[in-house]
Design a protein around this motif. Structure first.
Motif, short mmCIF file in Angstrom:
data_model
loop_
_atom_site.label_atom_id
_atom_site.label_comp_id
_atom_site.label_asym_id
_atom_site.label_seq_id
_atom_site.Cartn_x
_atom_site.Cartn_y
_atom_site.Cartn_z
N ALA A 1 54.32 3.88 -40.50
CA ALA A 1 53.31 4.39 -41.42
C ALA A 1 51.96 3.74 -41.15
O ALA A 1 50.91 4.40 -41.14
N ALA A 2 51.97 2.43 -40.96
CA ALA A 2 50.72 1.72 -40.67
C ALA A 2 50.10 2.22 -39.37
O ALA A 2 48.87 2.35 -39.26
N ARG A 3 50.94 2.50 -38.38
CA ARG A 3 50.43 2.99 -37.10
C ARG A 3 49.80 4.37 -37.24
O ARG A 3 48.77 4.66 -36.63
N ILE A 4 50.42 5.23 -38.05
CA ILE A 4 49.86 6.58 -38.26
C ILE A 4 48.49 6.48 -38.91
O ILE A 4 47.51 7.10 -38.47
N ILE A 5 48.39 5.71 -39.99
CA ILE A 5 47.13 5.58 -40.71
C ILE A 5 46.06 4.98 -39.82
O ILE A 5 44.91 5.44 -39.79
N ALA A 6 46.42 3.94 -39.09
CA ALA A 6 45.43 3.29 -38.23
C ALA A 6 44.94 4.23 -37.14
O ALA A 6 43.75 4.24 -36.81
N SER B 1 46.85 -5.81 -41.09
CA SER B 1 47.18 -7.16 -40.66
C SER B 1 48.37 -7.15 -39.71
O SER B 1 49.39 -6.55 -39.99
N GLY B 2 48.21 -7.85 -38.56
CA GLY B 2 49.30 -8.01 -37.61
C GLY B 2 49.51 -6.81 -36.71
O GLY B 2 50.43 -6.79 -35.92
N LEU B 3 48.66 -5.77 -36.82
CA LEU B 3 48.87 -4.55 -36.03
C LEU B 3 47.72 -4.35 -35.08
O LEU B 3 46.56 -4.40 -35.48
N THR B 4 48.00 -4.14 -33.81
CA THR B 4 46.98 -3.86 -32.82
C THR B 4 47.07 -2.39 -32.43
O THR B 4 48.13 -1.92 -32.04
N ILE B 5 45.99 -1.68 -32.55
CA ILE B 5 45.98 -0.26 -32.23
C ILE B 5 45.23 -0.04 -30.93
O ILE B 5 44.07 -0.44 -30.79
N ALA B 6 45.90 0.56 -29.97
CA ALA B 6 45.26 0.87 -28.70
C ALA B 6 44.31 2.04 -28.89
O ALA B 6 44.43 2.80 -29.85
N PRO B 7 43.34 2.20 -28.02
CA PRO B 7 42.46 3.36 -28.10
C PRO B 7 43.27 4.63 -28.08
O PRO B 7 44.35 4.69 -27.49
N ALA B 8 42.73 5.68 -28.68
CA ALA B 8 43.50 6.91 -28.80
C ALA B 8 43.65 7.65 -27.49
O ALA B 8 44.46 8.54 -27.37
N THR B 9 42.86 7.31 -26.50
CA THR B 9 42.99 7.95 -25.20
C THR B 9 43.02 6.90 -24.12
O THR B 9 42.72 5.74 -24.33
N LEU B 10 43.36 7.35 -22.92
CA LEU B 10 43.26 6.48 -21.76
C LEU B 10 41.79 6.30 -21.39
O LEU B 10 40.90 6.73 -22.11
N ALA B 11 41.58 5.68 -20.25
CA ALA B 11 40.22 5.54 -19.75
C ALA B 11 39.63 6.93 -19.56
O ALA B 11 40.35 7.93 -19.57
N PRO B 12 38.31 7.05 -19.40
CA PRO B 12 37.70 8.36 -19.19
C PRO B 12 38.39 9.09 -18.05
O PRO B 12 39.03 8.48 -17.21
N PRO B 13 38.25 10.43 -18.02
CA PRO B 13 38.91 11.20 -16.96
C PRO B 13 38.62 10.60 -15.60
O PRO B 13 37.51 10.14 -15.32
N GLY C 1 51.88 0.61 -28.84
CA GLY C 1 50.78 1.56 -28.91
C GLY C 1 51.14 2.95 -28.46
O GLY C 1 50.43 3.90 -28.78
N GLY C 2 52.23 3.10 -27.71
CA GLY C 2 52.67 4.43 -27.31
C GLY C 2 51.80 5.09 -26.26
O GLY C 2 51.83 6.31 -26.08
N LEU C 3 50.99 4.30 -25.52
CA LEU C 3 50.10 4.86 -24.52
C LEU C 3 50.89 5.47 -23.37
O LEU C 3 51.74 4.82 -22.78
N VAL C 4 50.62 6.73 -23.04
CA VAL C 4 51.27 7.41 -21.92
C VAL C 4 50.53 7.04 -20.65
O VAL C 4 49.40 7.45 -20.42
N ARG C 5 51.17 6.23 -19.80
CA ARG C 5 50.55 5.78 -18.56
C ARG C 5 50.53 6.87 -17.50
O ARG C 5 49.62 6.93 -16.67
#
Length: 660
Positions: A131-136, A150-162, A292-296
């Motif tokens: 839930a915290a991840r969704i809101i963030a 608190s205690g949660l790190t959120i990665a950027p919503a996208t990868l690096a620029p195209p 963070g769930g980032l798709v590499r």
């Protein structure tokens, strides 16, 4: 609780609006997301807010165009919805897209450059970490507060620029000609452009999860499982990767992919789906960062079935390069790719398919019948391609397993001889094949009690597959039979690191501890093994041994009563009852071993006689066990149950014949 936080506390800009795109079939899963965001102070629009008589298209388009954030709920159903795709496309164009996965489904092509939050395991609890991840994520995309919970790190919503021209992650564009060389050049550009950031941890860890079978026929799971298994077998050879094993155990039941990855202690997961028919195979795969769930990287392939070999190589190369890029130079990365090239394989499709079916029976490991079914499939693979080294190695493995469960001495000798011949053939075809050396070592050690002959092959397997948990587990128990315990402790520690959810690995660790006389560790490891697989045989027997050595005969008897293997249960019962002064129970258990296991339980009978103080009888049984090549004798050098015989010349002579 997240859901009770006020707008100012949560850092949400008053009036911040969220458009939710989903499939109506997923409404039950969408409602908790809607309730969470509304409870957190967002103005949430979804089609349930439409009033009777409203113009659906106009109202929906207005909400979509004015929303500060477009939240898309991907699922197996929604990826096929044109409406959801169109709404997601508009969110992407406006730069306000936040994708979630309700069931672990990957986003469709065109949307995989965005961080995908997998909430498969979320119960809807607003206090949960999901839930915290969704809101963030929504707040971050909509331009809300700067600070995450608190205690949660959120990665950027996208990868690096195209990527700049010439730098693309798509295998479809990078490999138009079907050659694996193009991807090396393509990904090499990533170092120059900064596409891949270095890892602060200095290590790259991953797990290859079983690929989902999307053929519509559960009977074809062997094919999808086989592809993921082959990918793991290749990637584990890369010295720059730590590849964990996604072991099937009670600890994984009901867990989502990210939870499995965390339990395995890795940073990335490789997952995918497989479809096939008589002529073509379709594979979708993605490499995802767990935090963070980032798709590499993600790609879909549609190839002729005969091209499955090249396809596996392409995926393995891409995944390895994208990960090794974090910690190594371009030259080092290319060198690591060269070391992970598949060996001992085949280019004959019927042989490959039979091999994968054989592996499915091997993994099933439900007894002698599944072993014989696996053997039949490996025989079929060899018939289709006599030079298939990996099939010869697995044939040797299954023959050794059949020998171990055989009822007669003649069948044991025959199966062991065939196992040794098959393993030697595998090594002759491909000397770098770790499984061939491991199979030969096991047959020589367990089948012929020839430790000296087995040693160089265990060493070769360890050298060729230093990152394979199964190899290290087998190497560890071999070393534990000898005079030096340090190599066993080192090998099993590494095996547990690579395979931390494998009950067999913990069972092996328990026996290594037993032969090393560390009785608290025996109990600790075996209890962990049983927690992962309550049906595991011999674990309670080891606990009973440890309890006996600790002077707790009553505890040993209790453990014996829980042992699933009758011969081990009777052995521990006979000894524990004798220690407790219950002569009737001790004699009854001993008599049952003699009646039911006189030929196959010679070593266990020797253990009982030794603990009863019947030295001459125990030594005679050990001589008989040696003549029968009873693999139980491998324990003799370090077995605490034989301690009453230490100092007897006959035992010293026997140990000399067994070797160090």
């Amino acid at each position: 609780m997240v859901g009770d936080a006020g707008a100012d506390e949560a850092g949400i800009i008053p009036g911040c609006s969220v458009f939710i795109s989903y499939s109506r079939a997923d409404l039950a899963r969408a409602r908790p997301v809607i309730a969470l965001l509304e409870g957190a102070g967002f103005d949430v629009w979804w089609d349930g807010r439409l009033e009777g008589g409203e113009n659906y298209l106009v109202t929906t388009e207005t909400a979509l165009e004015s929303a500060d954030c477009v939240l898309v709920l991907w699922s197996q159903t929604s990826v096929a919805s044109h409406w959801v795709r169109d709404e997601a496309q508009r969110g992407r164009e406006r730069g306000c897209l936040v994708p979630l996965s309700l069931d672990g489904t990957m986003a469709p092509l065109g949307f995989r450059q965005f961080q995908l939050l997998d909430i498969t395991g979320w119960s809807g609890d607003p206090a949960a970490s999901e839930a915290a991840r969704i809101i963030a994520a929504v707040r971050n995309r909509a331009g809300g507060a700067e600070a995450a919970p608190s205690g949660l790190t959120i990665a950027p919503a996208t990868l690096a620029p195209p990527p700049k021209p010439g730098v693309a992650l798509s295998r479809r564009t990078a490999l138009i000609g079907g050659t694996g060389l193009a991807v090396v050049a393509v990904l090499a550009g990533g170092w120059a452009t900064g596409l891949f950031a270095p890892s602060a941890a200095g290590a790259v860890s991953m797990v290859v999860l079983p690929f989902a079978n999307r053929t519509g026929d559960a009977g074809n799971a062997w094919f999808s499982d086989g592809i993921s298994g082959e990918l793991r077998a290749v990637l584990v050879r890369n010295p720059r990767l730590r590849v964990a094993a996604p072991t099937s155990s009670a600890a994984l039941v009901g867990e989502d992919d990210f939870a499995i990855g965390r339990k395995l202690g890795v940073d990335h997961i490789l997952r995918g789906t497989v479809q096939r028919d008589a002529e073509r195979v379709r594979v979708a795969a993605e490499l995802v960062e767990i935090e963070g769930g980032l798709v590499r990287w993600a790609e879909s392939y549609d190839r002729a079935l005969a091209d499955v070999f090249a396809l596996q190589s392409e995926i393995a190369e891409t995944v390895a390069l994208s990960l090794v890029a974090e910690i190594a130079s371009e030259d080092e990365a290319r060198s690591s790719i060269a070391q992970q090239v598949a060996i001992g394989g085949t280019n004959v499709l019927p042989a490959y398919e039979a091999f994968m079916r054989g592996h499915a029976f091997y993994r099933l490991s439900s007894g002698i019948e599944s072993d014989r079914q696996a053997l039949a499939e490996f025989d079929a693979a060899i018939a289709a391609d006599p030079t298939y080294a990996a099939a010869h190695a697995m044939r040797a493995t299954m023959l050794a397993s059949i020998a171990n469960a055989a009822d007669t001495a003649a069948e044991v000798r025959s199966a062991n001889a065939a196992s040794i011949a098959s393993a030697k053939r595998a090594i002759a075809l491909e000397e770098r094949l770790a499984q061939g050396h491991l199979a030969l070592a096991f047959a020589l050690n367990n089948g012929q009690l020839d430790r000296a002959a087995a040693l160089p092959h265990y060493q070769a397997a360890e050298r060729l597959a230093p990152g394979d948990g199964d190899v290290l587990r087998n190497v560890a128990i071999f070393y534990s039979y000898g005079a030096e315990q340090a190599p066993a402790a080192k090998a099993i520690a590494k095996a547990l690191e690579l395979d931390p959810l494998n009950p067999r690995a913990f069972r092996t660790a328990g026996f290594v501890a037993l032969l090393g006389r560390d009785y608290p560790a025996v109990i600790r490891h075996m209890e962990r093994a049983l927690a992962l697989n309550p049906e595991l045989v011999s674990a309670h027997f080891a606990i009973a041994n440890a309890r006996l050595m600790q002077g707790d005969a009553a505890g040993a008897l209790a453990a014996a009563k829980q042992e699933r293997a009758p011969v081990f249960a009777l052995t521990a019962t006979a000894i524990a009852a004798h220690k407790l002064g219950d002569k009737a129970a001790a004699d009854a258990a001993l008599a049952e071993i003699i009646a039911d296991y006189a030929g196959a339980g010679l070593y266990q009978l020797a253990q009982v006689r030794a603990q009863r103080g019947e030295t001459a009888a125990a030594l005679e049984l050990l001589d008989q066990a040696f003549a029968a090549r009873d693999p139980g004798l491998l324990f003799a050098r370090n077995d605490p149950l034989l301690d009453p015989l230490r100092g007897e010349q006959a035992l010293t002579d026997l140990l000399s014949k067994l070797g160090s």
